[in-house]
Design an enzyme around this catalytic site. Sequence first.
Site, PDB file in Angstrom:
ATOM      1  N   GLU A 224     -12.211  -2.166  12.739  1.00  0.00           N
ATOM      2  CA  GLU A 224     -12.194  -1.345  11.233  1.00  0.00           C
ATOM      3  C   GLU A 224     -13.217  -1.915  10.255  1.00  0.00           C
ATOM      4  OE1 GLU A 224      -8.549  -1.672   9.028  1.00  0.00           O
ATOM      5  OE2 GLU A 224      -9.380  -0.731   7.154  1.00  0.00           O
TER       6      GLU A 224
ATOM      7  N   ASP B 194      -8.461  -8.882   4.217  1.00  0.00           N
ATOM      8  CA  ASP B 194      -8.071  -7.711   5.357  1.00  0.00           C
ATOM      9  C   ASP B 194      -9.023  -7.755   6.278  1.00  0.00           C
ATOM     10  OD1 ASP B 194      -6.847  -5.548   6.312  1.00  0.00           O
ATOM     11  OD2 ASP B 194      -7.647  -4.120   4.755  1.00  0.00           O
TER      12      ASP B 194
ATOM     13  N   GLU C 221       1.010  -1.085   0.101  1.00  0.00           N
ATOM     14  CA  GLU C 221       0.073   0.149  -0.190  1.00  0.00           C
ATOM     15  C   GLU C 221       0.944   1.229   0.108  1.00  0.00           C
ATOM     16  OE1 GLU C 221      -2.744  -0.605   3.272  1.00  0.00           O
ATOM     17  OE2 GLU C 221      -3.985  -1.766   2.235  1.00  0.00           O
TER      18      GLU C 221
END
Lengths: 682, 682
Positions: free
Chosen positions: B394, B366, B287
């Site tokens: 998240e 993820d 990323e």
Amino acid sequence: MWLPDEALRPLGERRVLVAVGPDDPVGATVVAEVRAATARWGGSVTVASPDASLTGDAARGHDVVLALVPSSTASDEPTRALADDVPTASGSFGVLREGATTTVLGLDAAGLLYGLHHLVRAGAAASEGDTPLTWYSPTNDVRMLDHWDNVDVHPVMGQVERGYAGGSIFYADGRVRDDLSRVAAYARLLGSVGINAVSINNVNVHRTEARLLTDGLPDVARIAALFRPHGIRVHLSVSFAAPMTVGDLPTSDPLDADVQAWWAARVADVYDVVPDFGGFVVKADSEGQPGPFAYGRDHADGANLLARALKPFGGTVFWRAFVYDHKQDWRDRSTDRARAAHDHFSPLDGRFDDNVVLQVKYGPMDFQTREPVSPVIAAMPGTRLAVELQVTQEYTGQQQHAVWLGPQWSEILRFRPWKDGGRTVADVAAGTAGPPDARRAGLVAVSNVGDDAFWTGHPLAQANLYTFARLAWDPFADPQTLLDEWIGLTFPDADPVVRETLHRVLDDSWRTYEDYTAPLGVGFMVRPGHHYGPDVDGYEYTPWGTYHFADRDGIGVDRTRATGTGFTGQFPAPWRDVYEDVATCPDELLLFFHHVPWSHVLHSGVSVAQHVYDTHWDGAARTVENAAAWDAIAGQVPADLHARVADRLAEQVRSAHEWRDQLRTYVYRHSGILDTTGRSIF
Amino acid sequence: MWLPDEALRPLGERRVLVAVGPDDPVGATVVAEVRAATARWGGSVTVASPDASLTGDAARGHDVVLALVPSSTASDEPTRALADDVPTASGSFGVLREGATTTVLGLDAAGLLYGLHHLVRAGAAASEGDTPLTWYSPTNDVRMLDHWDNVDVHPVMGQVERGYAGGSIFYADGRVRDDLSRVAAYARLLGSVGINAVSINNVNVHRTEARLLTDGLPDVARIAALFRPHGIRVHLSVSFAAPMTVGDLPTSDPLDADVQAWWAARVADVYDVVPDFGGFVVKADSEGQPGPFAYGRDHADGANLLARALKPFGGTVFWRAFVYDHKQDWRDRSTDRARAAHDHFSPLDGRFDDNVVLQVKYGPMDFQTREPVSPVIAAMPGTRLAVELQVTQEYTGQQQHAVWLGPQWSEILRFRPWKDGGRTVADVAAGTAGPPDARRAGLVAVSNVGDDAFWTGHPLAQANLYTFARLAWDPFADPQTLLDEWIGLTFPDADPVVRETLHRVLDDSWRTYEDYTAPLGVGFMVRPGHHYGPDVDGYEYTPWGTYHFADRDGIGVDRTRATGTGFTGQFPAPWRDVYEDVATCPDELLLFFHHVPWSHVLHSGVSVAQHVYDTHWDGAARTVENAAAWDAIAGQVPADLHARVADRLAEQVRSAHEWRDQLRTYVYRHSGILDTTGRSIF
């Protein structure tokens, strides 16, 4: 930007007589422009008293005479005769060429400035042949640019809301810039094309910006002093809640005497330091901004509150009609954001004071690439009404895509809300051809400049700023002619290939953009928040009222009276019926008004699905052609400009193909209809 | 949080003998805890030398004895006998109750601390009956929390990346806080549940954070000094490019001698001020973070570079396996993000130094609500491997939704990648049951605390932090028992109704959340960027590799070897075949592995479409029941806590219904299949 030195060469080579009063700031600009041009290019300038006779001996020996229209008591017979049919609108001017002299007569100093730039635009042709006296007069009293600049950098929206050209030319580091030289240059450019009003801060008024009205007045005065010599009045966006947030009052109720007194005092303070202050722009009860609804008052109450404070000083309130429920439930198909402005404002017609201008976005939604004209424009005969356009390309490519909006604006302005041969949108805005009580207003747009080296990020986006200003002067001007003007003034040395390439990239760019983005008037399909790039369902389940209702069977919003939200009923005949019937609704607005099957056959002869397949493929392909055409003129325009445009065209190619592939794939995944040409779908 | 004073009452009422060395910082913590508790609750404390005999007369007159395991040369026969089967893992402790005395024997000071809290958890029961000596030992050497805290507030991610509990407890105003009292309190809480490692800055290492390794060392030392008394070693996330961005080297090539020397020097500097420094956490080539790929090196080269610098000081590199192409073309169905970590890392097995721990997210994507277990976990027998979980929510409701993740983690840890009765994920992480060369590691998770008054935003999210820590100690612990422990330690005075309500809200909360969000393992469907709330197509046309490929016919990702991306082939048997076949693939992972028609009938007996309709309706309904249950205990828990939880539950109800309606509508619009129950679809 337009007006490089070279653009003033034809004028600068002449012997010029300017007759203007020494104290008029706009007159001084005329003198300064002529002085600079003649000094550079070998001509000469003579400055005479405004009372000097301008015909016969006095003008002899000059190629160009720039003078005010003589007063009617002037003894000079020929000039009195000239003055007989002088228009009355400020900024008007006449042009006459007789013998070897071109004469410009300004009704006032602004007219002289506009007449000067009329000669500049004409170039060498201004000194050829003879022409009888011809008068030019602005169609619109209001020719305004709004800046959505924040003083503080907003955490989400940045320094310039919906700005795509860098930081603000007005503000940096949380305050008004010390060095305002870019503002001075900007004012000159705007004055040259007839803009006469700017608002210098965002309509979303945050904490710091609200104080421009108080602590910030010395800075506002500095800015106003830079616009004044170009005939431009400065305005401020204000918060309706200012009596509470800036003052210490317990209310902002427009009917409260203390609130009225507070505004009167603030206005008096402003005029103390800016005697030609233009007035206020207000976004009230809209997207979280405060407004009169909090007190059970309507928007006429709200607007008139400010209008009465401004009235003694000649100021104007620009009151935006962009009021809708931005917390809509997407499940509720009966609420229609498109209806909102008409529902709110049409009952208030006739209730606004005469120094209120209702500022109406051209369409019922929000500056989309394609919308119907807002029915509010036809619903307010007893109200001064300005039409608001968006020069900054929020929904039209954000100055990454070359999209020249002249044709869109021209279509809007020439649209006839009532009937063939009837009044146009432009007529309504100008107030020139309406019923006896119609009032003059004009056009407003959100500006697209920033502190970018090319002013507008994409250098070709300058053409939008130019075209808007010229349409504000004459809404019926041919946009192609205006684009030609812009090219001539911006690239005075360009050879025909460069001119042709600029036309090739820009002429059809709005339709090209429409082709590869949201189809058939359905709008949006952009990434939420920043509004750039495709996201077909991005707004589909949000509170913003911006839906397309696509499913496996079809797409579009039923806004008919028969089965939908009834929005068609807000239009006068014939449009209420034209839009109501799927058989007569224009293709380009079909999905704005109707939910139809993917297989529905358009007037063009193809299905909705195939239309998406075709237009997206072709539109994206044209961006490739444009980029190649631009590559071919490398070396024929300045290298830095060529590189910047090339970068942006490359991004447009990338983005257009993203739009193409997402839209084509989305339609195929939903409809199951194959592209008859067999081109790739993912 | 857990451990209010009341929780230590049963211990505090006792006469306690602590035999510990005066200079051991963890031993001092044990003494201080006992001293504070006995002072408050009327007991007494005697501090003895660690060499004192602990049986017979010495212990007489004490209810509780806390002592280290005697050395094997101790003359005292009974204690020597006790020590015969002492475990070897640091932190181990034994508990014995005989006569009226409860004895805790710590293998080391950490073991004494953990034994103390074992008694605290047991409460009054610790002083009842007789129990033979029982040894407790942590299954995992690594029991670690990563903090994604930024020193500077990141313009997009904020101060704590994926943080939902306010600002950082470590940093404020762009630097390490002067007042670190919250860190001290946090360290005590973590020490009480066996956490022995923290990393104090975001794995995305920005400019300011990169300098913690140099200019920031005095501050790192201050933080380490607060964790040390609780048996916790501090780690830093570092940037692989630091030799260039922090140092002045022209390269960060892991095979460059200057780069190696630079890291060696930095590590020596760190250990000068933090002698028990734990090591580094590295997110490389992921990323946008820099990594060894830039130099044509692989991740073993990269990890070993840092490992060799740390080796002389006993430090460890935690090297993240979260490497994938985040600029994927959505049109390309052959690239599969799920494959990426295995493709990158399985060829490197055996090449990592023994002070490298490969940190592997539990699933191949993820931290989704539901994913298969990552096949990397089964692919690295020659590598120390830690499994990474995400305590910060998240993708699981962001501490707005009450989602207790104990059952998810327990399922993951008990999963057997090879066969029934074979080794579990927990065994692999612990390194306890593998082949001879398996190496001990453990569990890592991203923490969920901030400077919020309740530490975790949603007070009930504290249960996740507690449960993670306890599972890190014993991955096979029953999560319901751990939740019970947390309730007991956090609400020591709670009556049965409160306990029952907490269980009702939390017990099934993970499955409830799964029910109303992305169905059947397909994942994502969240708003891009912030990842909160539904946006079914939000990631569908993005570069992130996170797609569901829904169309009018079906949904899901074909990851089979037969017709898809081949991801199933990364699993050992039997899973490579179980997942490959739509007939044997578990329902809850069906859409992760297969693209199926909307009408496909699940093992549960309903179609995919009907499954979405049912689970979303029912899941949302349960949030309403939970909110009502919570309302019913108003007055029985502190008012501020009740109000905060009530607010969050209300938001969960709103959000769950948004998920419900968007998912149900999306499926209907695509599939055209009616909900057989006739409930509303929009």
